[in-house]
Design a protein around this motif. Structure first.
Motif, PDB file in Angstrom:
ATOM      1  N   SER A 278       0.842  -1.187   0.000  1.00 55.53           N
ATOM      2  CA  SER A 278       0.000   0.000   0.000  1.00 55.53           C
ATOM      3  C   SER A 278       0.881   1.242   0.000  1.00 55.53           C
ATOM      4  CB  SER A 278      -0.909   0.026   1.236  1.00 55.53           C
ATOM      5  OG  SER A 278      -1.833  -1.045   1.200  1.00 55.53           O
TER       6      SER A 278
ATOM      7  N   THR B  41       1.800   4.672   1.302  1.00 54.00           N
ATOM      8  CA  THR B  41       1.571   5.382   2.553  1.00 54.00           C
ATOM      9  C   THR B  41       2.587   6.504   2.713  1.00 54.00           C
ATOM     10  OG1 THR B  41       3.005   3.899   3.837  1.00 54.00           O
ATOM     11  CG2 THR B  41       0.682   3.307   3.701  1.00 54.00           C
TER      12      THR B  41
ATOM     13  N   GLY C 113      -0.754   7.025   7.536  1.00 49.90           N
ATOM     14  CA  GLY C 113      -0.674   6.049   6.462  1.00 49.90           C
ATOM     15  C   GLY C 113      -1.362   6.442   5.178  1.00 49.90           C
ATOM     16  N   SER C 114      -2.171   7.487   5.196  1.00 56.04           N
ATOM     17  CA  SER C 114      -2.877   7.888   3.987  1.00 56.04           C
ATOM     18  C   SER C 114      -2.045   8.895   3.205  1.00 56.04           C
ATOM     19  CB  SER C 114      -4.242   8.485   4.344  1.00 56.04           C
ATOM     20  OG  SER C 114      -4.074   9.638   5.146  1.00 56.04           O
TER      21      SER C 114
ATOM     22  N   TYR D 128      -2.681   7.527  -3.295  1.00 60.66           N
ATOM     23  CA  TYR D 128      -2.956   6.309  -2.543  1.00 60.66           C
ATOM     24  C   TYR D 128      -3.491   5.219  -3.472  1.00 60.66           C
ATOM     25  CZ  TYR D 128      -4.810   2.704   0.326  1.00 60.66           C
ATOM     26  OH  TYR D 128      -5.062   1.460   0.850  1.00 60.66           O
TER      27      TYR D 128
ATOM     28  N   SER E  32      -3.006   0.483  -3.864  1.00 59.38           N
ATOM     29  CA  SER E  32      -2.341  -0.706  -3.330  1.00 59.38           C
ATOM     30  C   SER E  32      -2.371  -1.801  -4.376  1.00 59.38           C
ATOM     31  CB  SER E  32      -3.015  -1.196  -2.043  1.00 59.38           C
ATOM     32  OG  SER E  32      -4.343  -1.618  -2.306  1.00 59.38           O
TER      33      SER E  32
END
Length: 414
Positions: free
Chosen positions: A86, A88, A93-94, A119, A121
């Motif tokens: 993902s 981050t 984390g966003s 963002y 993943s």
């Protein structure tokens, strides 16, 4: 709440409350570096710079596949998830607001790689690879990417003293650091133990996973899927475990050193200040209503000190002041509400004073003789500004600050 003033007043030169204008500074370069010059408008902004990077080929999907002499040609292979990556940036984390995108854009420019800058993943579901198998043999069918991780710092504009004793505005290493994760374009393919592959490539990682020395790799198999080897299983578990280490938990993580000490005694400087828009009559005014935010207002006889702020628990490190902003009118401290602290453009309000980093602000100052400042929340790292100049406009946080100068204020003694 009781406020105790210190005997030592916060020096006037600490925020430059004299009325004389700042010395003109050269324009900042297009891509500033530490020590480059900045301008007054940059006091309310911040820019990222990359401290460390690591690029590691990573297999996201994999399947051992055996092709017999009679089964060559185009086939569809359903691979299983090996790991999920993902994108981050930072604590929560966003990738929200301008600063997170700037971090990833700087990574791309620094490494010369085409990395994800928003963002997203990799898929955590099984994925199909269509491949033309020209020769029989034991294959590793894969999807993979280059995982890019590292740390970044913050460039902030602040006054610095030169060797000759004069002052200038420079980009400095702002407080705090953060980490990021992103990845390059996904690729897919198939590789055999006999194939020569480039070192440190995604294909080389897939060949390593084939576990070519294992009995499973040397054995004859029916055409089709081959059960995972022990190495493949262990590597999958290790990658999945690494992906979850340090993953942000839901909600707001606790700030280091924070505490629920409502109405804690503050050590405040004697003077009070208005936080003004330069050259304009509107300034920060604390809310009268509990659920409202700090807004731009004009000072009047009826302001009841809601537009007067005292600086408390003041410290200074490398020329950057850190302080709690206590409001004379309602007795609360400026803060960003914890439930929206991770949001771009979250508004500021006041709350019961406590030892919480959400209530701590860095103050970046113009050269002595000028009252212009920029403010940054310690916990979120975001700069403080406003969307438009209008009576009643909320004061908000912006991850990268306000590039149009609406994050630069003046601090005027009252």
């Amino acid at each position: 709440m009781t406020v105790t003033a210190t005997a030592a007043a916060w020096a006037v030169t600490a925020v430059g409350l004299a009325a004389s204008p700042a010395a003109a500074a050269p324009a900042a370069t297009a891509t500033p570096r530490l020590g480059d010059t900045c301008t007054v408008a940059d006091l309310g902004t911040r820019l990222p710079y990359i401290k460390t990077t690591e690029v590691s080929p990573t297999i996201t999907h994999f399947k051992g596949w055996y092709v017999t002499q009679g089964s060559t040609g185009s086939q569809s292979v359903t691979t299983t998830t090996q790991t999920s990556i993902s994108v981050t940036v930072g604590l929560n984390g966003s990738v929200t607001g301008t600063f997170g995108n700037q971090v990833l854009g700087t990574v791309a420019a620094t490494l010369g790689l085409n990395v994800q800058v928003n963002y997203t993943s990799t898929s955590s579901e099984s994925s199909t690879v269509n491949w033309n198998f020209n020769q029989p043999g034991y294959y590793g069918v894969y999807k993979g990417t280059k995982k890019v991780t590292g740390t970044y710092g913050s460039l902030n504009c602040n006054r610095t003293q030169q060797g000759d004793g004069s002052w200038a505005l420079k980009w400095i290493d702002g407080p705090g650091t953060g980490s990021f994760t992103t990845y390059t374009t996904l690729e897919e393919g198939a590789v055999r133990c006999e194939d020569a592959v480039p070192a440190n490539s995604i294909m080389a990682k897939a060949k390593f996973l084939l576990d070519c020395g294992s009995p499973a790799a040397r054995a004859e198999h029916p055409a089709g899927a081959v059960a995972p080897t022990e190495k493949q299983t262990q590597d999958r578990l290790a990658q999945q475990s690494a992906a979850t280490v340090g993953a942000p938990s839901a909600g707001r993580p606790e700030a280091a050193g924070s505490g629920a000490l409502a109405a804690a005694a503050l050590n405040c400087t004697p003077g009070a200040y208005r936080i003004d828009v330069p050259g304009r009559p509107l300034n920060w005014s604390a809310p009268l209503l509990a659920n409202d935010g700090i807004r731009l207002r004009e000072s009047t006889f009826f302001s009841a000190h809601l537009d007067n702020w005292r600086l408390c628990n003041v410290t200074e490190n490398n020329g950057v002041l850190e302080a709690t902003l206590w409001n004379w009118g309602n007795g609360g401290c400026a803060t960003i509400p914890a439930n929206i602290a991770n949001q771009e453009q979250a508004y500021l309000t006041t709350a019961n004073c406590s030892e919480d980093d959400l209530q701590r602000f860095y103050v970046y100052r113009d050269v002595p003789g000028s009252s212009k400042v920029g403010l940054q929340n310690k916990y979120t790292g975001s700069m403080v500004g406003y969307d438009r100049y209008a009576d009643g406009e909320l004061i908000r946080q912006y991850s990268g600050g306000r590039q149009d100068g609406t994050g630069t204020f003046t601090m005027t003694g009252v």
